[in-house]
Design an enzyme around this catalytic site. Sequence first.
Site, PDB file in Angstrom:
ATOM      1  N   ARG A   1      28.031  -1.586 -37.955  1.00  0.00           N
ATOM      2  CA  ARG A   1      29.108  -0.768 -37.399  1.00  0.00           C
ATOM      3  C   ARG A   1      30.240  -1.646 -36.832  1.00  0.00           C
ATOM      4  O   ARG A   1      31.361  -1.191 -36.647  1.00  0.00           O
ATOM      5  CB  ARG A   1      28.620   0.196 -36.341  1.00  0.00           C
TER       6      ARG A   1
ATOM      7  N   PRO B   1       7.452  -7.773 -30.559  1.00  0.00           N
ATOM      8  CA  PRO B   1       7.460  -7.339 -29.154  1.00  0.00           C
ATOM      9  C   PRO B   1       7.674  -8.526 -28.208  1.00  0.00           C
ATOM     10  O   PRO B   1       8.105  -8.355 -27.080  1.00  0.00           O
ATOM     11  CB  PRO B   1       6.062  -6.738 -28.933  1.00  0.00           C
TER      12      PRO B   1
ATOM     13  N   ASP C   1      32.878  -0.009 -26.817  1.00  0.00           N
ATOM     14  CA  ASP C   1      31.484   0.418 -26.728  1.00  0.00           C
ATOM     15  C   ASP C   1      30.965   0.283 -25.311  1.00  0.00           C
ATOM     16  O   ASP C   1      31.436  -0.556 -24.554  1.00  0.00           O
ATOM     17  CB  ASP C   1      30.613  -0.512 -27.598  1.00  0.00           C
TER      18      ASP C   1
ATOM     19  N   GLU D   1      -0.687  -7.046 -36.286  1.00  0.00           N
ATOM     20  CA  GLU D   1      -0.414  -7.664 -34.987  1.00  0.00           C
ATOM     21  C   GLU D   1       0.712  -8.696 -35.095  1.00  0.00           C
ATOM     22  O   GLU D   1       0.956  -9.468 -34.171  1.00  0.00           O
ATOM     23  CB  GLU D   1      -1.680  -8.347 -34.472  1.00  0.00           C
TER      24      GLU D   1
END
Length: 240
Positions: free
Chosen positions: A155, A86, A170, A113
């Site tokens: 991709r 995160p 894209d 964590e």
Amino acid sequence: MRIDVVTIFPGYLAPLREALLGRAIEAGLVELGVHDLRDWTHDVHQAVDDSPYGGGPGMVMRPQVWGEALDAVLGEEPARLVVPTPAGRPFTQATAQAWAAEERLVFACGRYEGIDQRVVDAYADRGPVDEVSIGDYVLVGGEVAVLVMVEAVVRLLPGVLGNPVSAQEDSFSDGLLEGPAYTRPVSWRGLDVPDVLRSGNHAAIARWRRDRALERTAARRPDLLDALPPDALDRADRAF
Ligand SMILES: N#Cc1c(-c2ccc3ccn(Cc4ccc(CN5CCOCC5)cc4)c3c2)n[nH]c1N
């Protein structure tokens, strides 16, 4: 490209062997190895975590197990080590495009964590290490992030997409969100396909699509407009 993933939940990565990515693996366009971190534990409980120094909630993943696992998986071959967290730098389309040029990617999926910071620090001396985040929300572990990042990267590899042009067109590749798309029938539940898209006038269609992309980007992601280089918008765009 070879991709290796180390995780305590190998089954989480099973979707990588389905559909488009699965076909890319079968075609030899990408190699995938998924490794169970617990294979490098030596205790009966196969412990991979411990309490955090300094206190705080939850548990932290032990450096010893990760060190043995990454030494084994990385071997002597150069690779970019990717650690989802995160607290990472944002993973973007530009990141995916840069990583698509790599020979090897190794993903370390944390849980609890997170992973003891010394694992990242120790491998930073051996090669590129990226701590990345796929968005401003908190997941339970790194596996879902790896699914996202591997799909975004693979991709882009030559031969993976049936229509390679679409990778260049894209969203985000030109800095804008893509506009709306339509297919048959021409009328559905009283809603019609915009006439311009059926006009055969390619210049008008391109203009209309650009205008819808600008409109959508301004409404949903004004930050992307602000980030465009000065010469990215032409006079017609500015008139929009
Ligand atoms: N990529 C990605 C991710 C991840 C991600 C990636 C990898 C791991 C490994 C463990 N977890 C769980 C976890 C939960 C809570 C906490 C504590 N912090 C959270 C933020 O506020 C401060 C306190 C840490 C780690 C992970 C989550 N979440 N969101 C992304 N975009």
